[in-house]
Design an enzyme around this catalytic site. Structure first.
Site, short mmCIF file in Angstrom:
data_model
loop_
_atom_site.label_atom_id
_atom_site.label_comp_id
_atom_site.label_asym_id
_atom_site.label_seq_id
_atom_site.Cartn_x
_atom_site.Cartn_y
_atom_site.Cartn_z
N TRP A 148 0.69 -1.33 0.07
CA TRP A 148 -0.05 0.06 0.04
C TRP A 148 0.89 1.20 0.03
CZ3 TRP A 148 -3.83 1.40 4.70
CH2 TRP A 148 -4.45 2.51 4.20
N SER A 204 -10.81 -9.59 1.60
CA SER A 204 -10.18 -8.55 2.56
C SER A 204 -11.43 -7.84 3.21
CB SER A 204 -9.46 -7.51 1.97
OG SER A 204 -8.68 -6.68 2.73
N TYR A 246 -4.11 1.19 -5.03
CA TYR A 246 -2.95 1.65 -4.43
C TYR A 246 -2.18 2.51 -5.59
CZ TYR A 246 -3.98 -1.77 -0.77
OH TYR A 246 -4.29 -2.39 0.45
N HIS A 285 -11.97 -6.38 -2.10
CA HIS A 285 -11.42 -5.30 -1.23
C HIS A 285 -12.54 -4.75 -0.29
CE1 HIS A 285 -8.10 -1.89 -1.38
NE2 HIS A 285 -8.13 -2.54 -0.28
#
Length: 327
Positions: free
Chosen positions: A21, A152, A56, A121
């Site tokens: 990240w 996630s 990211y 995500h």
């Protein structure tokens, strides 16, 4: 470096891996040359698993990892994520068309024919109750676009629901000294079902590095500046959702527990690895020296039961009331 099995993939991944990240964005200004030096150093130290996401740096992090593959011959695994490109970020956006488009974009960024591991995500909670979404992921595996998939999550409850789907190989969740709830029930279930655990934010946005103070300042594009109250994304992603001053007090309570010759960051990573349910911790890093410090934690001796109990007490006294039931 220690290596642990990741779910039912057959992979053995470095117990301290690399979260990408910070080299993409939202942590202040980054430099590609330094980012590449950092990635190379991670490989040098035995890392074979890199975690990134399509958002990211709007793909920058994925492209840097693709460059690493071109510049090195050692094999390694890459996990990326999809879903946060949606605007608005709503459950209905997790459609076959959108997920397929996100996967194709990541394939292009990473310059591969198949993604090693795709993770949803941190989708809205209703997504975990939509089996058709996981059916799309199954189809993408069958089509050869994905080798494996996982999730996630923000909340323990989301993870418990996710692992009911048989194709889920991994759960990425915040697990650190300031966020201990996953160990209460989730880790028992993931071990039973052979689902891997990727412990993200292991250093609590730098709080557990021991280097932050009340006088520390953060750039305007650093989430530690703009997201303390959850203005941009879930508050739990910044300082583990803990009030900053409370986090600093907890750090001071932890310092006497750190063995001689270790840093607080290494101690915090070794604490995570004490739980056998954890596949790997994924600290970030923007400089080679950070990687060297973090990766050394994998080779440290186990913490004693007495120390583990004292860490638990610090959590209960300084953090639990703020975070335990929220996530």
């Amino acid at each position: 470096m220690e290596y642990r099995e990741l779910g039912r993939t057959g992979w053995k991944v470095s117990s301290v891996s690399f979260g990408a990240w910070a080299i993409g964005g939202s942590w202040g200004q980054t430099d590609d040359s330094e980012a590449m030096a950092t990635l190379h150093r991670a490989l040098d130290m035995g890392v074979n698993f890199f975690d990134t996401a399509d958002v990211y740096g709007d793909g920058r992090s994925e492209r840097l990892i693709a460059r690493l593959r071109r510049e090195r011959s050692e094999p390694f695994h890459v996990a990326t994520k999809a879903g946060r490109r949606l605007d608005p970020h709503v459950a209905s956006g997790y459609s076959r068309a959108n997920l397929t488009a996100f996967v194709e974009r990541s394939l292009d960024n990473l310059q591969v024919d198949a993604l090693d591991l795709l993770q949803l995500h941190c989708p809205p909670t209703p997504v975990f109750y939509m089996p058709e979404v996981f059916g799309v992921l199954d189809d993408l595996v069958k089509a050869g676009k994905l080798r494996h998939y996982g999730v996630s999550v923000e909340k323990v409850e989301e993870a418990i629901k996710a692992i009911e789907y048989p194709g889920v190989q991994s759960v990425q969740i915040i697990y650190n000294i300031f966020r201990q709830r996953p160990a209460d029930l989730l880790f028992t279930l993931t071990r039973q079902r052979r689902v891997g655990i990727l412990a993200r934010l292991p250093l609590s946005s730098g709080l557990l590095s021991g280097r932050l103070t009340r006088e520390s300042t953060f750039a305007s594009d650093d989430h530690r500046n703009f997201n303390r109250e959850g203005a941009a994304f879930d508050r739990g992603e910044t300082f583990s959702g803990l009030d900053y001053d409370a986090g600093l007090r907890a750090v001071e309570a932890l310092r006497p527990l750190v063995p001689a010759g270790q840093t607080l960051a290494q101690f915090a990573l070794r604490w995570i690895l004490m739980n056998p349910a954890v596949t790997c911790a994924i600290p970030g890093g923007r400089r080679p020296a950070q990687v060297e410090e973090n990766m050394a934690a994998a080779d440290l001796p186990a913490l004693s039961g007495e120390v583990m109990e004292k860490v638990r007490k610090v959590y209960e006294e300084e953090a639990k009331a703020q975070v335990h039931q929220r996530w």
